[in-house]
Design an enzyme around this catalytic site. Structure first.
Site, mmCIF file in Angstrom:
data_model
loop_
_atom_site.group_PDB
_atom_site.id
_atom_site.type_symbol
_atom_site.label_atom_id
_atom_site.label_comp_id
_atom_site.label_asym_id
_atom_site.label_seq_id
_atom_site.Cartn_x
_atom_site.Cartn_y
_atom_site.Cartn_z
ATOM 1 N N GLY A 353 15.521 15.850 -33.414
ATOM 2 C CA GLY A 353 16.642 16.761 -33.236
ATOM 3 C C GLY A 353 17.388 16.451 -31.953
ATOM 4 O O GLY A 353 16.919 15.662 -31.136
ATOM 5 N N GLY A 356 17.552 19.416 -26.085
ATOM 6 C CA GLY A 356 17.607 20.816 -25.685
ATOM 7 C C GLY A 356 17.332 21.824 -26.777
ATOM 8 O O GLY A 356 17.559 23.004 -26.593
ATOM 9 N N LYS A 359 12.107 20.656 -28.473
ATOM 10 C CA LYS A 359 11.066 19.761 -28.961
ATOM 11 C C LYS A 359 9.913 19.667 -27.961
ATOM 12 O O LYS A 359 8.746 19.818 -28.324
ATOM 13 C CB LYS A 359 11.649 18.373 -29.229
ATOM 14 N N THR A 360 10.296 19.424 -26.711
ATOM 15 C CA THR A 360 9.256 19.280 -25.695
ATOM 16 C C THR A 360 8.479 20.568 -25.519
ATOM 17 O O THR A 360 7.252 20.565 -25.432
ATOM 18 C CB THR A 360 9.895 18.901 -24.346
ATOM 19 N N SER A 676 32.188 8.201 -42.379
ATOM 20 C CA SER A 676 32.488 9.592 -42.710
ATOM 21 C C SER A 676 33.823 10.091 -42.163
ATOM 22 O O SER A 676 34.268 11.184 -42.489
ATOM 23 C CB SER A 676 31.359 10.510 -42.257
ATOM 24 N N LYS A 719 27.305 18.904 -38.143
ATOM 25 C CA LYS A 719 28.758 18.810 -38.046
ATOM 26 C C LYS A 719 29.402 20.188 -38.178
ATOM 27 O O LYS A 719 30.294 20.551 -37.416
ATOM 28 C CB LYS A 719 29.304 17.898 -39.151
HETATM 29 P P1 ADP Z 1 14.101 18.985 -26.107
HETATM 30 O O1 ADP Z 1 12.745 18.507 -25.821
HETATM 31 O O2 ADP Z 1 14.359 19.189 -27.571
HETATM 32 O O3 ADP Z 1 15.188 18.203 -25.480
HETATM 33 P P2 ADP Z 1 13.342 21.201 -24.486
HETATM 34 O O4 ADP Z 1 12.050 21.503 -25.119
HETATM 35 O O5 ADP Z 1 13.360 20.497 -23.205
HETATM 36 O O6 ADP Z 1 14.249 20.456 -25.511
HETATM 37 O O7 ADP Z 1 14.138 22.573 -24.370
HETATM 38 C C1 ADP Z 1 15.050 22.869 -23.345
HETATM 39 C C2 ADP Z 1 14.804 24.267 -22.858
HETATM 40 O O8 ADP Z 1 15.164 25.204 -23.830
HETATM 41 C C3 ADP Z 1 13.377 24.529 -22.549
HETATM 42 O O9 ADP Z 1 13.307 25.286 -21.378
HETATM 43 C C4 ADP Z 1 12.897 25.350 -23.729
HETATM 44 O O10 ADP Z 1 11.886 26.219 -23.396
HETATM 45 C C5 ADP Z 1 14.132 26.095 -24.134
HETATM 46 N N1 ADP Z 1 14.141 26.385 -25.565
HETATM 47 C C6 ADP Z 1 14.605 25.580 -26.533
HETATM 48 N N2 ADP Z 1 14.480 26.155 -27.738
HETATM 49 C C7 ADP Z 1 13.950 27.367 -27.536
HETATM 50 C C8 ADP Z 1 13.575 28.452 -28.404
HETATM 51 N N3 ADP Z 1 13.761 28.401 -29.727
HETATM 52 N N4 ADP Z 1 13.044 29.544 -27.853
HETATM 53 C C9 ADP Z 1 12.880 29.618 -26.514
HETATM 54 N N5 ADP Z 1 13.200 28.653 -25.640
HETATM 55 C C10 ADP Z 1 13.737 27.530 -26.135
#
Ligand code: ADP
Length: 772
Positions: A353, A356, A359-360, A676, A719
């Site tokens: 995905g 932000g 995922k992490t 597209s 999109k």
């Molecule tokens: P990614 O790894 O996808 O780039 P992160 O896990 O770093 O995204 O997420 C960025 C921030 O947003 C983190 O602080 C995370 O805790 C918060 N966050 C993202 N999605 C959610 C969610 N559904 N509920 C609560 N916090 C979220």
């Protein structure tokens, strides 16, 4: 016939005399003393003979050997306790012929024997041989002083020599008696010679045994001594006791830790090397670093799993807003993982995905949910195989790769291991990192993963692997096949608002030391930040902006402002500077030659304004804005369609001959590709050619064929969410993508009108505004 003499008898116990000896003899028995007394009155001569058994107190003839010695008493000493010590000079051999008990003592009749010396060569040789052997014995046995030998060696009389040697040898009394009874000088010498040979042999054996025992004792002593010496030498070289301490520290750690045999062996070897190296040398620093790695790696350390799925569910729920499908999928994955964990379950969780979207943080929640350690390693920009697998120790500055490094950080061999951005791995001449990664993730191979630096196999099979990617397409196929793929998509504004309210804002508030009551956000503030200060699929920028807001508020409080700090839509600018995105795309005026497309990129969806203009020229199609090959071809296809429709569109037949057509996609620095944008480019062109404006609240996506058919595209959900963000009202999409509308969040769907199309004519119909 030999002459018979009669002499007083002195029986000897436990001793023997040979002729030519001067010796002290102690006499205790009264009868013997009387015999000596009797001799003293006459010619001082007595006959000494050994009794066969020491214990016989009053020996008679039968108790005595036959052969003895005629001696002359030189001196008599009377010792306390009635003992008489006599110094005797032993004269010659004698054999008892008669025996008589007198009143006070016994007397014997004897014949005397004189040695017959013959001067033959043989005798001389025998004498010499015997003397040599004796010399050797003296030298080796060291029982008698060497001077004794010197005094003997000058002796010319062989019989005498033999007797003296016999008296010095440590022989049994019976053997001595036998020698005494051997009257032939030659026989006597032969016997003595062989006795000497035997004695020397015994000596050799004795010495061997002695030296073996000696060696054993010596080795222990020698080792100790050498060790002490090494210590001294090291001290001289500047090696201090710190090193000893360090080494024993290491040994202690190794003894206390739990290590596989192979590792213990390797450690042992390294410590031995270390012991021999000067402690300040660079080699020793390298060895120490290696030893530290081996010691600190959690070879046999695993944490216990939390097996309750309910618990996992609670944690996932608590940590994240929404993401219902994703959470369910993760819980299913965990359940399957638990059931198959002993069966080399090949699945790796892959979260795909835009940035932000959580995922992490989901991965770290998974770790918490099952009670394991969590490590994250970013693979973005990794081009070198060595970054995964380490450098060999022969390289200067070599280190283990990121996998082993992560394991060490985790401190257990079964952590949840997040490999971030697998899609950003690239290959280079330095080896293929994805091949190394494949090995790491393959359950058939990762049981004995060998990092180049560590150079011992480490079992990675207990690790729970989670990888993340922005773009599934960039993950090498063999890797992708092993993965359980879970897709996360962009958040809608509503979702962002909830996430911000429940998670991001409270977190940032706390992080910046603000109490709940010190800061208050007015209605619509977060929405304002979402729409005017951020433009993203996830919530990273949003979190950053909220952080900035809290920092500003904290500063105001410190500067003495009253609490609560109230932030509303009006004063927001004071806290966050000017909005970055003031006008939504849809709010702009409709224009000629500008159509809005939609794009899908790794960071989520976006809208793609597309410009076209008509210039006088000679029929050239100019394409700018870093368009890829596919996109350029797609533009040409669009142009061909327009030419085929020039009549319907009311264009001059040769419109393209006299004009140059220019299509440009702004944000020219960003490369764009894919088919597209086909219908968008065609729409912009038609608009430019016909001077009809394009609706600015309409966004479109779809591939175009030469005949104007509209073909399906990918990434519709992303999109559409992006278009919605930009305030679009109508979405034109290929008919075949109609079923994908379902995936789009309800809030978004409710606000949009979807126009599925099969042909370009339909697109133009909804997109172009009439002249009025
Ligand atoms: P990614 O790894 O996808 O780039 P992160 O896990 O770093 O995204 O997420 C960025 C921030 O947003 C983190 O602080 C995370 O805790 C918060 N966050 C993202 N999605 C959610 C969610 N559904 N509920 C609560 N916090 C979220």
């Amino acid at each position: 016939m030999a002459e018979i003499r009669t002499l007083p008898l002195v029986p000897l116990r436990g001793m023997m005399v040979f002729p030519n000896m001067m010796i002290n003899v102690d006499i205790g028995r009264p009868r013997t003393a009387a015999a000596v007394e009797a001799a003293m009155i006459k010619d001082r001569q007595v006959f000494l003979v050994m009794q066969k058994d020491n214990d016989t107190e009053d020996p008679t003839r039968r108790d005595l050997y036959k052969v003895g010695a005629v001696v002359e008493v030189r001196q008599i000493f009377r010792l306390p306790g009635g003992i008489v010590r006599i110094l005797i000079d032993c004269l010659r051999r004698g054999t008892i012929k008669g025996y008589r008990e007198l009143e006070n003592y016994a007397e014997v009749d004897i014949v005397e024997h004189y040695d017959k010396e013959t001067n033959s060569r043989e005798m001389e040789a025998l004498t010499r041989a015997m003397a040599h052997k004796f010399e050797e014995w003296v030298r080796r046995s060291q029982r008698i002083p060497p001077e004794t030998f010197v005094s003997i060696s000058v002796m010319e009389n062989s019989g005498r020599l033999a007797d003296i040697i016999a008296s010095h040898l440590n022989l049994q009394l019976e053997v001595k008696q036998d020698l005494l009874a051997t009257f032939s000088v030659k026989r006597r010498m032969e016997k003595i010679y062989s006795l000497l040979v035997k004695e020397l042999e015994i000596l050799t054996i004795e010495q061997n045994i002695g030296s073996k025992l000696q060696q054993q004792v010596e080795k222990v002593q020698k080792d100790f001594y050498l060790r002490e010496q090494i210590k001294v030498i090291k001290k001289e070289l500047g090696d201090d006791e710190d090193k000893e301490e360090e080494l024993s520290e290491y040994r202690k750690k190794i003894a206390e830790g739990d290590y596989p045999e192979e590792v213990k062996k390797a450690l042992d070897k390294e410590l031995r090397h270390l012991d021999l190296m000067p402690s300040m040398s660079s080699e020793s620093a390298m060895v120490k670093m290696y030893v530290d790695w081996l010691i600190e790696l959690p070879w046999n350390i695993a944490t216990d799993d939390e097996t309750e799925i309910k618990h996992a569910e609670e944690i996932l729920e608590k940590d994240h807003y929404g993401l219902e499908k994703v959470k369910t999928r993760i819980l299913e994955f965990l359940a399957v993982h638990r059931l198959t964990k002993d069966k080399q379950s090949p699945t790796i969780l892959c979260l795909v995905g835009p940035p932000g979207v959580g995922k992490t943080s989901l991965a770290s929640s998974v770790a918490r949910a099952i009670g394991r350690k969590f490590v994250r390693v970013s693979l973005g920009g990794v081009r070198d195989e060595a970054e995964i697998r380490g450098h060999r120790r022969t390289y200067i500055g070599a280190l283990p790769g990121r996998i082993i490094e992560g394991i060490k950080r985790a401190g257990s061999n079964n952590p949840v291991f997040l490999l971030d951005e697998v899609d950003k791995l690239s290959t280079s001449y330095q080896g293929d990192p994805s091949a190394a990664l494949l090995e790491v993730l393959d359950p058939a191979q990762n049981v004995s993963f060998r990092d180049h630096y560590i150079d011992l196999s480490f079992d990675l099979s207990k690790v729970l692997w989670i990888v993340t990617a922005n773009n599934l397409g960039n993950i090498p196929r063999p890797l992708r096949d092993r993965m359980e793929i879970i897709t996360l998509s962009s958040y809608t504004e509503v979702e962002k608002l909830e996430i911000a309210k429940r998670y991001l804002f409270p977190r940032q508030r706390e992080k910046n030391g603000l109490k709940m009551k010190s800061i208050r956000l007015g209605a619509g503030v977060i929405e304002e930040i979402i729409t005017k200060y951020t433009k993203e699929a996830g919530v990273r920028e949003l979190e950053r902006e909220l952080g900035a807001l809290c920092r500003k508020a904290a500063r105001s409080i410190v500067e003495g402002k009253e609490i609560p700090i109230v932030i509303n839509k009006k004063n927001l600018v004071e806290f966050l500077e000017k909005p970055k995105y003031v006008k939504k795309r849809a709010e702009k005026e409709p224009q000629v030659g500008v159509a809005t497309g939609m794009a899908w990129t790794e960071v989520g969806g976006d809208i793609l304004p597309t410009e076209a203009s008509v210039l006088t020229g000679k029929g050239e199609l100019i394409l700018t804005g870093q368009l890829g090959d596919v996109m350029q071809e797609s533009a040409r296809a669009g142009l061909s369609y327009i030419r085929s429709r020039s009549k319907t569109l009311k264009l001059a037949d040769d419109f393209y001959k006299k004009h140059d057509l220019h299509i440009h996609l702004p944000e020219g620095a960003i490369p764009k590709d894919g088919p597209s944008a086909g219908i968008t480019m065609a729409t912009a062109l038609v608009s430019a050619l016909t001077k009809k404006k394009v609706r600015s609240d309409l966004a479109m996506t779809g591939e175009i064929t030469l005949r104007g058919n509209v073909l399906p595209i990918g990434g519709l959900k992303e999109k559409v969410i992006a278009a919605y963000r930009e305030g679009m009202k109508t979405i034109v999409l290929p008919k075949e993508n109609e079923r994908d509308i379902e995936d789009i969040p309800q809030v978004v769907r409710d606000k949009l009108e979807f126009v599925p199309v099969e042909h370009m004519d339909e697109v133009l119909k909804v997109a172009l505004l009439s002249d009025k």
